[in-house]
Write an enzyme that holds these catalytic residues in place. Structure first.
Site, PDB file in Angstrom:
ATOM      1  N   MET A   1       0.852  -1.195   0.000  1.00  0.00           N
ATOM      2  CA  MET A   1       0.000   0.000   0.000  1.00  0.00           C
ATOM      3  C   MET A   1       0.887   1.244   0.000  1.00  0.00           C
ATOM      4  O   MET A   1       0.468   2.324   0.429  1.00  0.00           O
ATOM      5  CB  MET A   1      -0.928  -0.016   1.215  1.00  0.00           C
ATOM      6  CG  MET A   1      -1.892  -1.201   1.168  1.00  0.00           C
ATOM      7  SD  MET A   1      -3.428  -0.908   2.034  1.00  0.00           S
ATOM      8  CE  MET A   1      -2.849  -0.674   3.680  1.00  0.00           C
ATOM      9  N   GLY A   2       2.125   1.089  -0.470  1.00  0.00           N
ATOM     10  CA  GLY A   2       3.045   2.223  -0.520  1.00  0.00           C
ATOM     11  C   GLY A   2       3.621   2.534   0.849  1.00  0.00           C
ATOM     12  O   GLY A   2       3.623   1.683   1.737  1.00  0.00           O
TER      13      GLY A   2
ATOM     14  N   HIS B   1       9.183   0.937   3.129  1.00  0.00           N
ATOM     15  CA  HIS B   1      10.325   0.985   4.044  1.00  0.00           C
ATOM     16  C   HIS B   1      11.178  -0.254   3.778  1.00  0.00           C
ATOM     17  O   HIS B   1      10.874  -1.050   2.878  1.00  0.00           O
ATOM     18  CB  HIS B   1       9.848   1.072   5.501  1.00  0.00           C
ATOM     19  CG  HIS B   1       8.818   0.050   5.860  1.00  0.00           C
ATOM     20  ND1 HIS B   1       9.092  -1.296   5.941  1.00  0.00           N
ATOM     21  CD2 HIS B   1       7.492   0.167   6.124  1.00  0.00           C
ATOM     22  CE1 HIS B   1       8.006  -1.954   6.268  1.00  0.00           C
ATOM     23  NE2 HIS B   1       7.001  -1.099   6.370  1.00  0.00           N
TER      24      HIS B   1
ATOM     25  N   HIS C   1       9.615  -3.591   3.069  1.00  0.00           N
ATOM     26  CA  HIS C   1       9.150  -3.813   1.695  1.00  0.00           C
ATOM     27  C   HIS C   1      10.324  -4.093   0.764  1.00  0.00           C
ATOM     28  O   HIS C   1      10.249  -4.968  -0.100  1.00  0.00           O
ATOM     29  CB  HIS C   1       8.414  -2.573   1.162  1.00  0.00           C
ATOM     30  CG  HIS C   1       7.146  -2.250   1.882  1.00  0.00           C
ATOM     31  ND1 HIS C   1       7.008  -1.162   2.699  1.00  0.00           N
ATOM     32  CD2 HIS C   1       5.950  -2.883   1.910  1.00  0.00           C
ATOM     33  CE1 HIS C   1       5.792  -1.121   3.198  1.00  0.00           C
ATOM     34  NE2 HIS C   1       5.116  -2.159   2.738  1.00  0.00           N
TER      35      HIS C   1
ATOM     36  N   GLN D   1     -10.212  -2.375   2.924  1.00  0.00           N
ATOM     37  CA  GLN D   1      -9.656  -2.982   4.139  1.00  0.00           C
ATOM     38  C   GLN D   1      -9.583  -2.004   5.303  1.00  0.00           C
ATOM     39  O   GLN D   1      -9.082  -2.352   6.363  1.00  0.00           O
ATOM     40  CB  GLN D   1      -8.301  -3.640   3.868  1.00  0.00           C
ATOM     41  CG  GLN D   1      -7.148  -2.703   3.583  1.00  0.00           C
ATOM     42  CD  GLN D   1      -5.918  -3.473   3.129  1.00  0.00           C
ATOM     43  OE1 GLN D   1      -5.855  -3.960   2.002  1.00  0.00           O
ATOM     44  NE2 GLN D   1      -4.932  -3.603   3.996  1.00  0.00           N
TER      45      GLN D   1
ATOM     46  N   GLY E   1       4.869 -10.062   4.153  1.00  0.00           N
ATOM     47  CA  GLY E   1       5.676 -10.074   5.373  1.00  0.00           C
ATOM     48  C   GLY E   1       4.997 -10.842   6.499  1.00  0.00           C
ATOM     49  O   GLY E   1       3.771 -10.816   6.632  1.00  0.00           O
TER      50      GLY E   1
ATOM     51  N   GLN F   1      -2.695 -11.892   8.387  1.00  0.00           N
ATOM     52  CA  GLN F   1      -2.982 -11.598   6.974  1.00  0.00           C
ATOM     53  C   GLN F   1      -2.381 -12.668   6.062  1.00  0.00           C
ATOM     54  O   GLN F   1      -3.021 -13.124   5.110  1.00  0.00           O
ATOM     55  CB  GLN F   1      -2.414 -10.222   6.632  1.00  0.00           C
ATOM     56  CG  GLN F   1      -2.326  -9.938   5.144  1.00  0.00           C
ATOM     57  CD  GLN F   1      -1.905  -8.519   4.838  1.00  0.00           C
ATOM     58  OE1 GLN F   1      -2.710  -7.609   4.956  1.00  0.00           O
ATOM     59  NE2 GLN F   1      -0.664  -8.312   4.437  1.00  0.00           N
TER      60      GLN F   1
ATOM     61  N   ARG G   1       3.368   2.559   9.840  1.00  0.00           N
ATOM     62  CA  ARG G   1       2.836   3.343  10.967  1.00  0.00           C
ATOM     63  C   ARG G   1       3.927   3.919  11.857  1.00  0.00           C
ATOM     64  O   ARG G   1       3.667   4.842  12.631  1.00  0.00           O
ATOM     65  CB  ARG G   1       1.962   2.457  11.854  1.00  0.00           C
ATOM     66  CG  ARG G   1       0.673   2.128  11.200  1.00  0.00           C
ATOM     67  CD  ARG G   1      -0.155   1.321  12.144  1.00  0.00           C
ATOM     68  NE  ARG G   1      -1.336   0.863  11.470  1.00  0.00           N
ATOM     69  CZ  ARG G   1      -2.467   0.608  12.067  1.00  0.00           C
ATOM     70  NH1 ARG G   1      -2.575   0.764  13.351  1.00  0.00           N
ATOM     71  NH2 ARG G   1      -3.500   0.177  11.391  1.00  0.00           N
TER      72      ARG G   1
HETATM   73  O1  PAF Z   1      -0.053  -5.633   3.834  1.00  0.00           O
HETATM   74  C1  PAF Z   1      -0.461  -4.748   3.047  1.00  0.00           C
HETATM   75  O2  PAF Z   1       0.229  -3.776   2.728  1.00  0.00           O
HETATM   76  C2  PAF Z   1      -1.858  -4.868   2.463  1.00  0.00           C
HETATM   77  O3  PAF Z   1      -2.737  -5.401   3.385  1.00  0.00           O
HETATM   78  C3  PAF Z   1      -1.911  -5.630   1.133  1.00  0.00           C
HETATM   79  C4  PAF Z   1      -1.498  -7.073   1.309  1.00  0.00           C
HETATM   80  C5  PAF Z   1      -1.018  -4.942   0.121  1.00  0.00           C
HETATM   81  C6  PAF Z   1      -3.341  -5.625   0.588  1.00  0.00           C
HETATM   82  O4  PAF Z   1      -3.811  -4.337   0.382  1.00  0.00           O
END
Ligand code: PAF
Length: 294
Positions: A41-42, A45, A48, A72, A160, A166, A200
């Protein structure tokens, strides 16, 4: 990659393979090579970038998606507040490799009719911890991840372990929908003090960032006691530590089986993790740690 596509790419996108529409992007995917997908979601860091680097090492082509998925977010306020840093995200990706394809769509490209979650049943892995507190959150995550996996058909998709619940939801989704991708879980990246990297963290003050190391310390204490004490004992001990530290407000501290996220009572053959969600000032942080040795 097919020669025509290479030429087309050089001509139209000399440096930046950034796409707003998946229909345009799809022409750049070589069906004969392996494809790694890193959904984000951009607000990128190091956590990612480590996923992206792993994807690059394990696949011929890599797509990074940057999309703040509206379904979400439980509260529209949280969606508004989510850090939006597309330009610096793209720069960061470019510094890793110019070859990476970036998909940064508008909502309309993924949600053509209405911005709504599909409906899934994930049972015990959805109804606890984050799923219990953030109602509908994982339905939204599954919706967007299903769309991405279906559109791009990646060989591997990288997520991650910091968001371990998730990750298990996505594994379940892939099983239920018979999707062809392998889901690769990548271990959590931490700063020097053990704080799990997260978008965050940018909302924490310097002082809070230092204080946040307490979370990983408590997880490590839980790990050192696992197998010696019962989970009931460990949970009580960690909850006490948080009650005595007034910087934090604990949402939950749980010890659960990785597979089904049910509570684990005592050490067994099955893999177990400790999970935590805590508020530090105004910021809610989550983390987890495997209680077994690798
Ligand atoms: O973990 C995230 O950044 C989001 O939940 C994801 C997996 C990209 C889905 O929007």
């Amino acid at each position: 990659m097919n020669e025509n596509i290479t030429i087309l790419r050089r001509y139209y996108f000399p440096k930046m393979n950034v796409f707003r529409q998946y229909s345009t992007l799809n022409a750049f995917i070589d069906q004969n090579s392996t494809l790694g997908l890193v959904p984000t979601m951009g607000a990128l860091h190091q956590g990612h970038t480590s996923l992206i680097e792993r994807a690059l090492a394990e696949n011929d082509q890599v797509i990074v998606t940057i999309f703040i998925n509206p379904t979400q977010f439980e509260h529209s306020d949280d969606l508004k507040k989510y850090p939006k840093t597309l330009d610096s995200d793209i720069k960061m990706i470019r510094n890793i490799s110019q070859k990476i394809i970036v998909y940064a769509p508008e909502s309309s490209d993924l949600y053509s009719k209405s911005i709504k979650s599909s409906s899934y049943s994930f049972g015990s892995i959805e109804n606890v911890m984050e799923g219990k507190i953030r109602v509908g959150h994982f339905q939204g995550v599954a919706t967007v991840v299903e769309k991405l996996l279906t559109i791009f058909l990646p060989t591997n998709a990288y997520f991650g372990e910091k968001d371990f619940q998730q990750l298990q939801i996505i594994r379940s989704l892939v099983g239920q929908k018979n999707l062809s991708s392998t889901i690769v879980g990548c271990s959590t990246c931490r700063n020097n003090n053990g704080l799990a990297l997260s978008s965050r963290n940018s909302f924490l003050t310097k002082n809070e960032t230092k204080k946040a190391s307490f979370i990983f310390e408590q997880l490590k204490i839980a790990k050192s006691l696992w197998g010696v004490e019962s989970s009931k004992f460990i949970i009580k001990k960690i909850k006490n530590s948080f009650s005595n530290n007034h910087d934090f407000k604990l949402d939950y501290f749980d010890i659960r089986y990785e597979k089904n996220l049910l509570n684990a009572e005592n050490k067994s053959e099955n893999k177990v993790r400790a999970f935590i969600a805590v508020k530090l000032g105004k910021i809610r942080l989550i983390d987890n740690l495997p209680l077994y040795e690798f």
